[in-house]
Design a protein around this motif. Structure first.
Motif, PDB file in Angstrom:
ATOM      1  N   CYS A 108     132.654 -28.881 -32.780  1.00  0.00           N
ATOM      2  CA  CYS A 108     131.661 -28.850 -31.707  1.00  0.00           C
ATOM      3  C   CYS A 108     130.269 -28.480 -32.203  1.00  0.00           C
ATOM      4  O   CYS A 108     129.283 -28.639 -31.472  1.00  0.00           O
ATOM      5  N   SER A 109     130.177 -27.996 -33.448  1.00  0.00           N
ATOM      6  CA  SER A 109     128.862 -27.698 -34.021  1.00  0.00           C
ATOM      7  C   SER A 109     128.500 -28.697 -35.121  1.00  0.00           C
ATOM      8  O   SER A 109     127.534 -28.488 -35.842  1.00  0.00           O
ATOM      9  N   SER A 110     129.272 -29.763 -35.226  1.00  0.00           N
ATOM     10  CA  SER A 110     128.961 -30.815 -36.196  1.00  0.00           C
ATOM     11  C   SER A 110     127.830 -31.685 -35.658  1.00  0.00           C
ATOM     12  O   SER A 110     127.164 -31.323 -34.681  1.00  0.00           O
ATOM     13  N   GLU A 111     127.619 -32.853 -36.238  1.00  0.00           N
ATOM     14  CA  GLU A 111     126.573 -33.746 -35.745  1.00  0.00           C
ATOM     15  C   GLU A 111     126.748 -33.992 -34.241  1.00  0.00           C
ATOM     16  O   GLU A 111     127.864 -34.140 -33.753  1.00  0.00           O
ATOM     17  N   TYR A 112     125.627 -34.061 -33.543  1.00  0.00           N
ATOM     18  CA  TYR A 112     125.668 -34.210 -32.087  1.00  0.00           C
ATOM     19  C   TYR A 112     126.452 -35.450 -31.673  1.00  0.00           C
ATOM     20  O   TYR A 112     127.212 -35.411 -30.693  1.00  0.00           O
ATOM     21  N   ASP A 113     126.305 -36.542 -32.420  1.00  0.00           N
ATOM     22  CA  ASP A 113     127.017 -37.775 -32.067  1.00  0.00           C
ATOM     23  C   ASP A 113     128.533 -37.584 -32.143  1.00  0.00           C
ATOM     24  O   ASP A 113     129.276 -38.133 -31.321  1.00  0.00           O
TER      25      ASP A 113
ATOM     26  N   SER B 115     125.202 -26.664 -22.291  1.00  0.00           N
ATOM     27  CA  SER B 115     124.203 -26.520 -21.225  1.00  0.00           C
ATOM     28  C   SER B 115     123.508 -27.835 -20.918  1.00  0.00           C
ATOM     29  O   SER B 115     122.709 -27.927 -19.975  1.00  0.00           O
ATOM     30  N   GLY B 116     123.782 -28.856 -21.743  1.00  0.00           N
ATOM     31  CA  GLY B 116     123.225 -30.180 -21.475  1.00  0.00           C
ATOM     32  C   GLY B 116     122.090 -30.587 -22.384  1.00  0.00           C
ATOM     33  O   GLY B 116     121.459 -31.622 -22.152  1.00  0.00           O
ATOM     34  N   TYR B 117     121.822 -29.805 -23.421  1.00  0.00           N
ATOM     35  CA  TYR B 117     120.715 -30.118 -24.325  1.00  0.00           C
ATOM     36  C   TYR B 117     121.242 -30.744 -25.618  1.00  0.00           C
ATOM     37  O   TYR B 117     122.331 -30.415 -26.087  1.00  0.00           O
ATOM     38  N   LYS B 118     120.448 -31.621 -26.198  1.00  0.00           N
ATOM     39  CA  LYS B 118     120.787 -32.240 -27.470  1.00  0.00           C
ATOM     40  C   LYS B 118     120.123 -31.456 -28.591  1.00  0.00           C
ATOM     41  O   LYS B 118     118.899 -31.311 -28.619  1.00  0.00           O
ATOM     42  N   MET B 119     120.932 -30.947 -29.506  1.00  0.00           N
ATOM     43  CA  MET B 119     120.381 -30.177 -30.617  1.00  0.00           C
ATOM     44  C   MET B 119     121.321 -30.285 -31.810  1.00  0.00           C
ATOM     45  O   MET B 119     122.526 -30.404 -31.651  1.00  0.00           O
TER      46      MET B 119
ATOM     47  N   PHE C 210     117.839 -18.803 -27.212  1.00  0.00           N
ATOM     48  CA  PHE C 210     117.449 -20.182 -26.915  1.00  0.00           C
ATOM     49  C   PHE C 210     116.485 -20.156 -25.740  1.00  0.00           C
ATOM     50  O   PHE C 210     116.751 -19.543 -24.705  1.00  0.00           O
ATOM     51  N   GLU C 211     115.327 -20.835 -25.920  1.00  0.00           N
ATOM     52  CA  GLU C 211     114.345 -20.928 -24.830  1.00  0.00           C
ATOM     53  C   GLU C 211     113.349 -22.031 -25.175  1.00  0.00           C
ATOM     54  O   GLU C 211     112.966 -22.186 -26.339  1.00  0.00           O
ATOM     55  N   ASN C 212     112.981 -22.783 -24.152  1.00  0.00           N
ATOM     56  CA  ASN C 212     111.985 -23.852 -24.322  1.00  0.00           C
ATOM     57  C   ASN C 212     112.367 -24.836 -25.429  1.00  0.00           C
ATOM     58  O   ASN C 212     111.512 -25.288 -26.216  1.00  0.00           O
ATOM     59  N   GLY C 213     113.673 -25.143 -25.522  1.00  0.00           N
ATOM     60  CA  GLY C 213     114.149 -26.142 -26.478  1.00  0.00           C
ATOM     61  C   GLY C 213     114.226 -25.647 -27.902  1.00  0.00           C
ATOM     62  O   GLY C 213     114.477 -26.438 -28.814  1.00  0.00           O
TER      63      GLY C 213
ATOM     64  N   ILE D 286     118.192 -25.035 -35.623  1.00  0.00           N
ATOM     65  CA  ILE D 286     118.271 -23.606 -35.312  1.00  0.00           C
ATOM     66  C   ILE D 286     117.711 -22.801 -36.492  1.00  0.00           C
ATOM     67  O   ILE D 286     118.121 -22.976 -37.643  1.00  0.00           O
ATOM     68  N   VAL D 287     116.757 -21.935 -36.192  1.00  0.00           N
ATOM     69  CA  VAL D 287     116.162 -21.081 -37.219  1.00  0.00           C
ATOM     70  C   VAL D 287     117.106 -19.931 -37.510  1.00  0.00           C
ATOM     71  O   VAL D 287     117.486 -19.180 -36.605  1.00  0.00           O
ATOM     72  N   ASN D 288     117.487 -19.811 -38.784  1.00  0.00           N
ATOM     73  CA  ASN D 288     118.421 -18.753 -39.182  1.00  0.00           C
ATOM     74  C   ASN D 288     117.675 -17.728 -40.028  1.00  0.00           C
ATOM     75  O   ASN D 288     117.341 -17.980 -41.188  1.00  0.00           O
ATOM     76  N   ASN D 289     117.416 -16.578 -39.429  1.00  0.00           N
ATOM     77  CA  ASN D 289     116.733 -15.490 -40.131  1.00  0.00           C
ATOM     78  C   ASN D 289     117.782 -14.575 -40.766  1.00  0.00           C
ATOM     79  O   ASN D 289     118.170 -13.551 -40.206  1.00  0.00           O
ATOM     80  N   SER D 290     118.245 -14.958 -41.928  1.00  0.00           N
ATOM     81  CA  SER D 290     119.342 -14.230 -42.561  1.00  0.00           C
ATOM     82  C   SER D 290     118.876 -12.886 -43.084  1.00  0.00           C
ATOM     83  O   SER D 290     117.746 -12.759 -43.585  1.00  0.00           O
ATOM     84  N   PHE D 291     119.733 -11.878 -42.988  1.00  0.00           N
ATOM     85  CA  PHE D 291     119.398 -10.553 -43.505  1.00  0.00           C
ATOM     86  C   PHE D 291     120.025 -10.320 -44.883  1.00  0.00           C
ATOM     87  O   PHE D 291     119.806  -9.271 -45.494  1.00  0.00           O
TER      88      PHE D 291
END
Length: 815
Positions: A582-587, A690-694, A749-752, A699-704
C-alpha cells in the motif's frame, strides 16, 4: 405387500449380502415381500467392458469373464453351505458359459450390437439374484426366485427399453395371485421384449424394476436400500456439511434425481406416483436410521429449499442470429435435429427476443450435436442470418430444488448474489414457471465452490466458512493462530463464522490441508511440511478454489507484497499487516484496490497503521460519509514511541532499541523503524486512503540517525553504530529536557505536503503524555475543524497486531 430394492453396494460381497438377508428376514416376519437386487458392485461395468473389449478383437475379455466368475463363486463359498452348493454352481456355470459364447461371437464378428450389449449387461443381475435367492432360502424357507424377464415386458429399444405397462401389470399381478411365497426375489435392471429378447431398463434400472413391481401390486411402500442415510441436501462427497432430508415430495425427489442425486434413478418415481405409494430411501449398513420418505405430503419445514444438486460434464450449445427473430419453427427444427441424433437435452433457456436459444447436453454429445445443427441450418448460416452453433464444454449444471420456493421471494436473488460474491461465473440460467427448480450453468472447476457456498447460504443457519491461507508465522503469526484457536468456538456459536486455516507457511516450510489444519500442534505440522515455495503456494490456493478464501500476509517481505494481485484475480481476499504494497507506487496501490472491487475480493490492511487500532476503518467511514480530510498529525510508530519514552540517562539508546526488538515492537530490521521509513509508509497510506495521490518520495523524511547508522547493511553493524554514536542520542535527550519537552517521531500532512521526523513536543501538546508504545492520530476534516477527531491506543506489539489482522478477517466474515 412391501417391495424392497437393494443396490450394488448392498450386495457387493458376502458380508454385505448377509446384512441384506437379515433385513429381508426381519421384515418378512410381518409382511409379504418382493425383493429386487442389483448386480454385485462393479460387475455391470466389467460386463460392458468385456463386451467392448471382445468387439475390438482383444482377447483380454476372457480375463474379465474369469474375474466375474471368480467373484460370484467366491460369494457362493461364503454364503451357501457346501452341501447346498451343487445346483447353484451348475446354474452359475450355465450362465457363465452362455456369456462366454456371446462374447466369443462378438470377438469373431468384431462388433457388439445393441441387442447383444443388453444381454451381456444383464448377466450381472441374473448371476447375483440367483445366488442371493439360494442364500436367502437358508433363512427364509418360504422364499422363491422369479426371473424379471418373465413379468416385465418392453419394446425393443435395446439399452433403455420402454415398458409396456398393460402387459406388465397383468403379468405381475397374476403371478402374485397364484403363489403364496412370503418373499419373492427378482433380478433388477433386466426385462424382455414381447418377442422374448432380453432388454434393459437403463443404468440404475433396478430401482425402476422395484417401482414397476410396487405399482403393479399396489404395495404399501417401496423401500430403496443403498449405502447412504437417504437423500441429502447436497452431494455429501463434495459438501461435507450436507444433511439427510427426512421428507420430500415426489416432484422434489424427481428434480433432485434428474439433476444428479444418484441415490435414486429418476424414472423410479413415475410408476408409484399415480397410486401415491410412498418411497423410503434406507441405508443397508445403518438400518435403524430413518432415511428419506418420498410422498405426496412431506412434512412442512421453514426452509423452502429441499436440496442442491448438480450434473457434471455438461456442454452448452448456443444457436443465435437475427434470422431467428419472429421466425416460427426455429426451436422445433433445433430440437428435432437433436432428437434424430438421440441426444438428450438437459437444460434449455431462450432469450425473450428469440435471438438465441441455449441448451445444455452431455459433453460426449457436443461435437455430434454441433455437426448436426450446423448442417440443419446451413442455408441460414450461409446467408449470415444465423451464426454457427457455439459450443462451450466442461461445464456443470447446479440446481436449487424446493416445492415451496414459489412462495418465497428472493430465492434466485440470494442464489445469484451468493455465487457472485465467490466469483462463480454463471453462464446460463433457467427457471420454470412452477418455480420448483432454479438451474444455473457454471464452469466445472467451480462446482465444489458453488455447491458449498449455496449449501452454506441455505442450509447451515447462515454460518459462513472462511478458509485462511497464512504466510508468515513468526511472533505476530503465532499470536494470530493462537487467537483463532482460542476464539474458533465463540465465532461459530455467536457470529456464525467457521474459521479454518487451510495453509501455513514460513520461509522454510509450508503445509496445506483442505479440511483445515489441526491448530493444537500446528508448529510440528509445519516443521514436517514440504519445502516453502511462493509460486506453489499460490497455485495450491488457486487449485483448491475454496469459497471465502483469504490470503493472510503476516510478513514484511517485498516479494510477498508483490503477489497480492494474483490472489485478488482469483477472488481470494487479502488481509495484510505488510505495509509495502500500500506504500508502493501509487499505480500499484490503485490497481490492487481496483482488483479488489472487480473480483469482489476484500483487500484489508487495517494493521498497516496503528496495529490493532481502528484508524483506517474510521478514515474509510469518514470518506464514505462525504467528509474530507484536510490535515493529519500523528505519532504512528509504537516502536519509536516506546524507545523515546524509555530512553533516559540510565537506560541508553542502544539498549532500549534492543529491548523494543525483543518485545516485538520493531520490524525484524529495526533500521526501518528508526530511519523513519516505516512511519513514512504509514502516513502515505493514510494520505492515499484520504483520497490524495502521493508517492513515497514526496514525503520529507527528517531522519535523526547519523549517516553512518543509516549506511549499515546488517543488524549487527547497525547496533554497533548505535553504541558508537551514543553521544548523538544523549545530546537529543539533553536538548529535550532543556526545552521541557519530550522526543516524539511525528508524521504530518497539510496542504498536499507531508513530512516525518523527530520533534521536541511541549508539555501542552496532546502528544506529550503519549506513553509506552501508544500511537495517536489527529484528523482535521471539513467536519472536525477546531477539535480534531482523535484516535489513541497501543500501536505496536505482536498481540495487538494479531488482533488487528483477526479483526480484518472477521470483517470479511460479516460481509
Amino acid at each position: 405387500m412391501i417391495v424392497l430394492k437393494f443396490g450394488g453396494t448392498s450386495v457387493a460381497n458376502a458380508q454385505n449380502i448377509s446384512k441384506t438377508i437379515d433385513i429381508v428376514y426381519n421384515k418378512s416376519k410381518e409382511k409379504k415381500l418382493a425383493v429386487v437386487v442389483s448386480a454385485f458392485s462393479g460387475v455391470t461395468d466389467l460386463l460392458i467392458l468385456a463386451g467392448k473389449t471382445a468387439s475390438v478383437k482383444d482377447k483380454s475379455y476372457k480375463d474379465i469373464v474369469s474375474q466375474i466368475e471368480k467373484k460370484h463363486k467366491d460369494a457362493i463359498d461364503e454364503l451357501i453351505p457346501l452341501s447346498e452348493q451343487s445346483d447353484i454352481i451348475n446354474t452359475i456355470n450355465h450362465e457363465i458359459n452362455l456369456l462366454k459364447t456371446l462374447l466369443d461371437g462378438c470377438y469373431l464378428l468384431g462388433e457388439l450390437s445393441n441387442r447383444t450389449a443388453d444381454i451381456v449387461a444383464g448377466f450381472g443381475e441374473l448371476l447375483s439374484s440367483q445366488i442371493i435367492a439360494v442364500a436367502l432360502k437358508q433363512k427364509v424357507s418360504n422364499s422363491s426366485f422369479k426371473d424379471s424377464r418373465e413379468v416385465i415386458k418392453t419394446n425393443s429399444n435395446f439399452g433403455k427399453a420402454n415398458v409396456d405397462f398393460d402387459i406388465t401389470n397383468t403379468l405381475i399381478s397374476d403371478y402374485f395371485k397364484n403363489n403364496d411365497f412370503q418373499v419373492v426375489l427378482f433380478p433388477g435392471f433386466i426385462a424382455s421384449s414381447v418377442d422374448g429378447n432380453t432388454t434393459t431398463l437403463g443404468r440404475g434400472g433396478s430401482d425402476y424394476t422395484a417401482a414397476i413391481i410396487a405399482a403393479a401390486v399396489k404395495a404399501e411402500v417401496l423401500e430403496i436400500w443403498t449405502d447412504v442415510n437417504g437423500m441429502f441436501t447436497s452431494n455429501p462427497k463434495i459438501v461435507k456439511q450436507a444433511q439427510p432430508i427426512e421428507t420430500i415430495s415426489y416432484q422434489e425427489a424427481m428434480e433432485l434425481s434428474h439433476f444428479g442425486a444418484k441415490v435414486l434413478y429418476p424414472p423410479t418415481i413415475q410408476p408409484v406416483l399415480n397410486d401415491s405409494i410412498p418411497i423410503f430411501i434406507k441405508n443397508t449398513f445403518e438400518p435403524e436410521v430413518y432415511g428419506t420418505l418420498i410422498s405426496n405430503h412431506p412434512a412442512a419445514t421453514n426452509n423452502p429449499i429441499k436440496g442442491i444438486s448438480h450434473i457434471d460434464n455438461i456442454a452448452l450449445l448456443t444457436l443465435e442470429g437475427s434470422g431467428m427473430i419472429g421466425v416460427a419453427g426455429s426451436s422445433k427444427r433445433l430440437f428435432e435435429v437433436l432428437s434424430n441424433e438421440s441426444i438428450n437435452v438437459i437444460f434449455i433457456t431462450q432469450a425473450s427476443s428469440e435471438h438465441s436459444i441455449c441448451i445444455g447436453i452431455l459433453n460426449a454429445d457436443a461435437d455430434k450435436a454441433k455437426t448436426a445443427i450446423d448442417k440443419a441450418f446451413e442455408l441460414e448460416i450461409a446467408q449470415n442470418k444465423i451464426d454457427e452453433c457455439i459450443v462451450e464444454k466442461d461445464l456443470c449444471i447446479v440446481a436449487l430444488v424446493g416445492e415451496s420456493m414459489k412462495n418465497h421471494q428472493g430465492i434466485s436473488g440470494k442464489m445469484f448474489s451468493t455465487l457472485g460474491k465467490n466469483n462463480v461465473n454463471i453462464r446460463a440460467i433457467a427457471q420454470g414457471a412452477s418455480e420448483r427448480n432454479i438451474s444455473v450453468v457454471v464452469n466445472e472447476k467451480d462446482v465444489k465452490k458453488a455447491l458449498n457456498t449455496l449449501h452454506e447460504r441455505f442450509f447451515e443457519d447462515n454460518t459462513k466458512q472462511l478458509n485462511l491461507f497464512v504466510m508468515g508465522i513468526g511472533n505476530v503469526g503465532e499470536k494470530f493462530i493462537d487467537q483463532i484457536s482460542q476464539q474458533k468456538k465463540f465465532l461459530k456459536e455467536n457470529l456464525k463464522i467457521n474459521l479454518r486455516v487451510i495453509a501455513l507457511s514460513n520461509s522454510r516450510k509450508m503445509v496445506f490441508d483442505e479440511e483445515g489444519i489441526y491448530l493444537k500442534d500446528w508448529k510440528t505440522t509445519v516443521d514436517q511440511g514440504e519445502t516453502a515455495n511462493v509460486d506453489n503456494f499460490i497455485a495450491r490456493a488457486k487449485d483448491l478454489n475454496l469459497r471465502n478464501s483469504i490470503f493472510v500476509d503476516i510478513t514484511a517481505n517485498y516479494d510477498i507484497a508483490n503477489i497480492y494481485d494474483k490472489f485478488l484475480k482469483e477472488s481470494i481476499a487479502v488481509v495484510t499487516c505488510n505495509k509495502i504494497a500500500c506504500s508502493s507506487e501509487y499505480d500499484n496501490y490503485k490497481n490492487l484496490k481496483n482488483l479488489s472491487r472487480k473480483y469482489n475480493a476484500p483487500f484489508l490492511f487495517e494493521t498497516n497503521v496503528g496495529a490493532g487500532l481502528p484508524i483506517i476503518d474510521t478514515l474509510k467511514h469518514l470518506i464514505a460519509s462525504g467528509d474530507k480530510v484536510n490535515r493529519i498529525n500523528a505519532v504512528l510508530s509504537g516502536s519509536l514511541n516506546f524507545i523515546f519514552n524509555n530512553f533516559s540517562e540510565t537506560y541508553n539508546f542502544h539498549d532500549v532499541v534492543k529491548e523494543a526488538g525483543i518485545q516485538g515492537f520493531t520490524e525484524p530490521d529495526p533500521k526501518i523503524d528508526l530511519s523513519g521509513v516505516d512511519v513514512a509508509r504509514k502516513i502515505l497510506i493514510l494520505i492515499r486512503e484520504s483520497g490524495y495521490k502521493m508517492e513515497m518520495e514526496d514525503i520529507v523524511n527528517n531522519s535523526f540517525l547519523p549517516k553512518e547508522c543509516m549506511e549499515t547493511t546488517n543488524n549487527d553493524d547497525f547496533f554497533k553504530s548505535l553504541i558508537k554514536h551514543a553521544a548523538h542520542f544523549d545530546n537529543l535527550l539533553a536538548e529535550a529536557k532543556a526545552k521541557n519537552s519530550r522526543l516524539k517521531f511525528v508524521a504530518s500532512f497539510e496542504n498536499g505536503k507531508a513530512s516525518v521526523g523527530l520533534q521536541f513536543i511541549p508539555s501542552d501538546s496532546p502528544f506529550y503524555n503519549l506513553e509506552g508504545k501508544d500511537n495517536i492520530v489527529q484528523f482535521y476534516t471539513d467536519r472536525y475543524v477546531d477539535q480534531p477527531l482523535l484516535i489513541k491506543g497501543a500501536g505496536a506489539g505482536a498481540a495487538v497486531t494479531a488482533s488487528g489482522i483477526f479483526a480484518d478477517v472477521i470483517r470479511i466474515g460479516n460481509v
